[in-house]
Design an enzyme around this catalytic site. Structure first.
Site, PDB file in Angstrom:
ATOM      1  N   CYS A  26      -3.976  -6.488   5.388  1.00 46.54           N
ATOM      2  CA  CYS A  26      -3.226  -5.552   6.222  1.00 46.54           C
ATOM      3  C   CYS A  26      -2.970  -6.269   7.545  1.00 46.54           C
ATOM      4  CB  CYS A  26      -3.985  -4.235   6.409  1.00 46.54           C
ATOM      5  SG  CYS A  26      -5.511  -4.387   7.329  1.00 46.54           S
ATOM      6  N   GLN A  27      -2.605  -5.571   8.589  1.00 47.33           N
ATOM      7  CA  GLN A  27      -2.257  -6.246   9.831  1.00 47.33           C
ATOM      8  C   GLN A  27      -3.490  -6.627  10.659  1.00 47.33           C
ATOM      9  OE1 GLN A  27       0.966  -6.969  10.098  1.00 47.33           O
ATOM     10  NE2 GLN A  27       0.560  -8.290  11.848  1.00 47.33           N
TER      11      GLN A  27
END
Length: 234
Positions: A143-144
């Protein structure tokens, strides 16, 4: 009368993952003079937490598939080429009164100034992953920032997936060129959008002031009018 014979646990470790082999023997008496032995074998896998360099080795050397769990907006800005996408959160378009208020406030602040979508948990996340991968599949979750992938890995582990790894600091820690990517920006910048990308910290401060003023005028119109009347005329 039923008795439990014994239970032993053996463990084995590798560079990235720890797994437990649990061996159980149950002894149960079914009728006079006869016993029934039942044995069960259970394997429980621990999630691997790795950095970007280790993630590259898992993909290139051990055949891990990359599963991106970010929302659709961030995924479209930039993602690793040939990865799979199953969002942990999806856009919230519910129209009940409470959600409408929350969405309006969100869009006037986080959405406008930071480019963050108004989302809710994806109820079909686990089932969507199961439809594409078997429980034995090797999955690298990204994910980020590393938070959503951790939550996603926990859900998948509970669902029976045995070979899971997470990139601890997320795609924001990936160096330019480390992975082949697709999108309008670089992987480490995919989490930033809105006015914050134009004027940086200044726009964030001004945006906070403006949204506070907007909320004050909206919910306290009489007090706002009195303050305006007290302002010196030009």
């Amino acid at each position: 009368m039923t008795t439990i014979g014994y239970c032993t646990a053996l463990s084995s470790r590798s560079n990235f993952r720890t797994s437990w082999l649990v061996f159980e023997t149950h002894r149960g008496r079914t009728m006079p003079g006869k016993s029934l032995f039942r044995r069960s074998l259970q394997i429980r896998a621990e999630i691997s937490y790795i950095n970007a360099e280790e993630a590259k080795k898992l993909v290139a050397g051990e055949g891990y598939a990359i599963l991106d769990v970010r929302d659709k907006t961030q995924f479209e800005r930039a993602h690793i080429k040939s990865c799979y996408h199953v969002p942990l959160f999806i856009e919230n378009q519910d129209n009940d009164f409470g959600t409408i208020i929350k969405r309006t406030l969100h869009n006037n602040f986080a959405g406008l100034f930071f480019g963050l979508s108004f989302t809710k948990p994806n109820p079909d996340f686990v089932q969507s992953v199961k439809s594409q991968f078997s429980p034995e599949s090797k999955l690298l979750l990204v994910c980020q920032e590393g938070l959503r992938s951790t939550v996603a890995a926990s859900k998948l582990e509970q669902a029976g997936f045995q070979n899971l790894a997470c990139m601890t600091s997320g795609l924001q820690s990936v160096k330019p060129g480390a992975f082949d990517s697709v999108g309008s920006t670089e992987l480490q910048k995919a989490g930033k959008a809105g006015l914050i990308t134009v004027q940086g910290k200044i726009s964030a401060v001004l945006g906070t002031i403006l949204i506070c003023a907007f909320l004050f005028i909206t919910f306290f119109p009489e007090q706002a009018e009195k303050l305006l009347q007290m302002a010196p005329a030009s």
